[in-house]
Design a protein around this motif. Structure first.
Motif, PDB file in Angstrom:
ATOM      1  N   PRO A  36       0.802  -1.213   0.000  1.00  0.00           N
ATOM      2  CA  PRO A  36       0.000   0.000   0.000  1.00  0.00           C
ATOM      3  C   PRO A  36       0.839   1.269   0.000  1.00  0.00           C
ATOM      4  N   ASP A  37       2.028   1.200  -0.559  1.00  0.00           N
ATOM      5  CA  ASP A  37       2.920   2.345  -0.521  1.00  0.00           C
ATOM      6  C   ASP A  37       2.606   3.281  -1.677  1.00  0.00           C
ATOM      7  N   VAL A  38       1.644   4.144  -1.504  1.00  0.00           N
ATOM      8  CA  VAL A  38       1.296   5.079  -2.570  1.00  0.00           C
ATOM      9  C   VAL A  38       2.290   6.229  -2.558  1.00  0.00           C
ATOM     10  N   GLY A 221      16.050   1.156   8.882  1.00  0.00           N
ATOM     11  CA  GLY A 221      15.530   1.043   7.529  1.00  0.00           C
ATOM     12  C   GLY A 221      14.131   1.604   7.437  1.00  0.00           C
ATOM     13  N   ASP A 222      13.736   1.985   6.243  1.00  0.00           N
ATOM     14  CA  ASP A 222      12.392   2.488   5.952  1.00  0.00           C
ATOM     15  C   ASP A 222      12.104   3.821   6.656  1.00  0.00           C
ATOM     16  N   SER A 223      12.615   4.873   6.060  1.00  0.00           N
ATOM     17  CA  SER A 223      12.255   6.208   6.546  1.00  0.00           C
ATOM     18  C   SER A 223      11.250   6.868   5.612  1.00  0.00           C
ATOM     19  N   ARG A 224      11.296   6.498   4.339  1.00  0.00           N
ATOM     20  CA  ARG A 224      10.305   6.981   3.375  1.00  0.00           C
ATOM     21  C   ARG A 224      10.114   8.494   3.453  1.00  0.00           C
ATOM     22  N   ALA A 225      11.241   9.187   3.580  1.00  0.00           N
ATOM     23  CA  ALA A 225      11.248  10.648   3.491  1.00  0.00           C
ATOM     24  C   ALA A 225      10.551  11.335   4.654  1.00  0.00           C
ATOM     25  N   GLY A 249      17.254   0.230   3.210  1.00  0.00           N
ATOM     26  CA  GLY A 249      16.449   0.649   2.061  1.00  0.00           C
ATOM     27  C   GLY A 249      15.229   1.466   2.420  1.00  0.00           C
ATOM     28  N   ASP A 250      14.562   1.991   1.383  1.00  0.00           N
ATOM     29  CA  ASP A 250      13.408   2.887   1.522  1.00  0.00           C
ATOM     30  C   ASP A 250      13.758   4.121   2.356  1.00  0.00           C
ATOM     31  N   MET A 251      14.853   4.767   1.962  1.00  0.00           N
ATOM     32  CA  MET A 251      15.163   6.061   2.562  1.00  0.00           C
ATOM     33  C   MET A 251      14.141   7.098   2.107  1.00  0.00           C
ATOM     34  N   PHE A 358      19.278  -6.850   3.148  1.00  0.00           N
ATOM     35  CA  PHE A 358      18.590  -6.459   1.916  1.00  0.00           C
ATOM     36  C   PHE A 358      17.206  -5.968   2.319  1.00  0.00           C
ATOM     37  N   HIS A 359      16.406  -5.523   1.365  1.00  0.00           N
ATOM     38  CA  HIS A 359      15.186  -4.812   1.744  1.00  0.00           C
ATOM     39  C   HIS A 359      13.989  -5.723   2.012  1.00  0.00           C
ATOM     40  N   HIS A 360      13.787  -6.734   1.174  1.00  0.00           N
ATOM     41  CA  HIS A 360      12.546  -7.518   1.220  1.00  0.00           C
ATOM     42  C   HIS A 360      12.717  -8.749   2.128  1.00  0.00           C
ATOM     43  N   GLY A 394      13.778  -5.073   5.871  1.00  0.00           N
ATOM     44  CA  GLY A 394      12.781  -4.078   6.253  1.00  0.00           C
ATOM     45  C   GLY A 394      11.526  -4.293   5.408  1.00  0.00           C
ATOM     46  N   HIS A 395      11.106  -3.230   4.710  1.00  0.00           N
ATOM     47  CA  HIS A 395       9.981  -3.267   3.757  1.00  0.00           C
ATOM     48  C   HIS A 395       8.643  -3.337   4.477  1.00  0.00           C
ATOM     49  N   ASP A 396       8.446  -4.313   5.357  1.00  0.00           N
ATOM     50  CA  ASP A 396       7.277  -4.272   6.249  1.00  0.00           C
ATOM     51  C   ASP A 396       7.617  -3.357   7.420  1.00  0.00           C
ATOM     52  N   HIS A 397       6.754  -2.363   7.643  1.00  0.00           N
ATOM     53  CA  HIS A 397       7.050  -1.307   8.610  1.00  0.00           C
ATOM     54  C   HIS A 397       6.628  -1.741  10.009  1.00  0.00           C
ATOM     55  N   ASP A 398       7.292  -2.789  10.482  1.00  0.00           N
ATOM     56  CA  ASP A 398       7.050  -3.302  11.825  1.00  0.00           C
ATOM     57  C   ASP A 398       8.371  -3.905  12.313  1.00  0.00           C
TER      58      ASP A 398
END
Ligand code: FE2
Ligand code: FE2
Length: 479
Positions: A36-38, A221-225, A249-251, A358-360, A394-398
């Motif tokens: 659901p990463d829009v 990991g996973d800051s998504r800006a 990943g997902d900076m 790695f990310h996934h 990462g990738h899953d935000h938990d």
């Protein structure tokens, strides 16, 4: 350094994606903007800003002591101020490092990128001022390249990316440096001609291979800006004593240049004091921007198109492998090199611990994304064959930690791999889950980052909430 220069087609795609929030059919290793990463582009600045540095003028030091001093940035030309300054490892962590930064493009033809650097025992402190010796042994020169991209308003911008490789460094040592350029140094007056230099920054070299003294590193990991939450925590995180940082990943949200400037700005307290080694997530959509801005090892065994996508380094008794898990192609293309890298590591008596990042996730019970079959099918047998200790994803935000798993079964401690998902460095939180492999899982509401303590044949991981007020998990692996 840099897998390629951004081109017009991809730049147009950036503008199209930013303005229309729609894909444009580009061919890219990281085109998996999965639900659901829009992608939503926040209000990001279109010019680089250096927020925490002071322009202290053009007189860097006192005459006669052969040292360059000063506290803040030395800038005679605002367009040549270094920004996005950070350090990576491309080779032997104990003796080499690469420092990168950007300036605006108009300097490209005349600018000579330089680093003035010194060991902690070579500097002189005078209050807040740190004075660095100035002689040929403490100066390194590098090179740069220009790439073209778009800012968030759709305006074409040329970015100049500079890099200087330092070598001959001493292991387990803090180095202080100033990044930038200057014309000439007048020893009699202690003055540089036309200096454009960062403040005094630092990093720490890796441990001598096989050394078994304790050390700490941090992963996130996973800051998504979400730069606001990073910035709110960055000074505290930067103060944690650690040799280096990993980032899974997902900076960024989309991976535009404007988002990268925001991420580098928010991360600055960490980046100007520690090496940070990243891997590409699915949100680093414009892969060229990621690879242009991070100088990573160019592993000989990887296909040319995947140089820097996979890398490894050793520090002390720890081996860390980074991989690009974004697509079937990236997973398949790194498998042969991965097998060879892990085979050598497995046979190396100096290495006690092997972590693959790695990310996934290999195994994830979170509903948002879950386990990654391409990783289970292609890489997991290689990890198990060569006795990898732990995967970090990462990738899953938990947050989720598996029991030790081998051959898709839970096994006794020390007999299998522990798989960690820690993907909440302030990205939008996901709910967690539980499955046959799950030892512990925590939803992403609190955020998370991991503090790793390697002490000989013991490795303890403490997982903190993003604000540092809660411990979400702690576990120790021994051998
Ligand atoms: Fe993510
Ligand atoms: Fe992701």
């Amino acid at each position: 350094m840099g897998a390629g220069i951004g081109n017009w087609t991809r730049a147009v795609c950036v503008a199209a994606l930013v303005m229309a929030l729609a894909g444009c059919g580009f061919s890219n290793a990281a085109a998996d903007l999965s639900a659901p990463d829009v992608p939503v582009v926040a209000d990001v600045p279109d010019v680089p800003v250096a927020t925490d540095v002071a322009d202290t003028g053009t007189d860097p030091g006192a005459a006669g002591d052969g040292r360059i001093g000063g506290v803040g940035e030395l800038s005679t030309d605002a367009t040549q101020r270094p920004y996005t300054t950070h350090v990576t490892w491309q080779g032997d962590t104990a003796s080499a490092a690469t420092i990168q930064w950007q300036t605006q493009a108009n300097a490209a033809d005349t600018y000579k990128p330089r680093i003035l650097f010194a060991r902690e025992d070579e500097i002189v402190r005078n209050g807040d001022e740190i004075r660095l010796p100035f002689d040929a042994a403490h100066v390194a020169e590098g090179a740069g390249f220009t790439y073209e991209t778009f800012d968030d308003s759709g305006t074409v911008v040329d970015i100049v990316q500079w890099g200087v490789d330092l070598s001959g460094l001493v292991p387990s040592t803090t180095y202080y440096y100033r990044a930038g350029t200057w014309g000439a140094y007048d020893e009699a007056t202690g003055t540089l001609t036309s200096p454009d230099l960062s403040p005094v920054l630092s990093f720490r070299t890796g441990r001598a291979k096989g050394e078994r003294l304790p050390f700490t590193f941090i992963s996130a990991g996973d800051s998504r800006a979400d730069d606001g939450k990073i910035a709110a925590n960055a000074n505290r995180l930067a103060a944690i004593p650690a040799d280096f940082w990993l980032f899974s990943g997902d900076m960024t949200e989309v991976g535009t240049q404007a988002e990268w400037w925001y991420w580098f700005d928010a991360m600055r307290p960490i980046l100007v004091g520690k090496v940070l080694m990243p891997v590409q997530g699915n949100h680093e959509t414009f892969a060229d921007l990621y690879y242009n801005q991070f100088a990573l090892p160019g592993e000989a065994g990887l296909p040319q198109a995947y140089k820097e996508h996979g890398w490894s380094f050793t520090t002390g008794n720890l081996h860390v492998v980074g991989l690009d898990s974004n697509t079937d192609d990236t997973v398949n293309s790194q498998a042969e090199w991965l097998d060879s890298d892990l085979s050598a590591t497995d046979a190396d008596p100096d290495i006690d611990w092997t972590i693959v990042m790695f990310h996934h996730p290999v195994y994830s019970s979170a509903g948002a994304h879950g386990s990654t079959l391409r990783v289970q099918n292609v890489w997991l047998p290689i990890f198990e064959k060569h006795h990898v200790d732990l995967t970090l994803t990462g990738h899953d935000h938990d947050y989720e930690r598996s029991k030790p798993v081998r051959g898709k079964q839970v096994v006794a401690a020390g007999q299998g791999i522990v798989h960690v998902v820690a993907g909440s460095f302030f990205a939008p939180p996901y709910s967690n889950g539980s499955d046959w492999w799950t030892e512990l899982s925590v939803n992403g509401e609190t955020g998370n980052y991991c503090e790793w303590k390697v002490d000989g044949k013991s490795m303890t991981v403490t997982v903190h909430s993003g604000d540092g007020t809660q411990i979400l998990d702690t576990f120790t692996l021994t051998k």
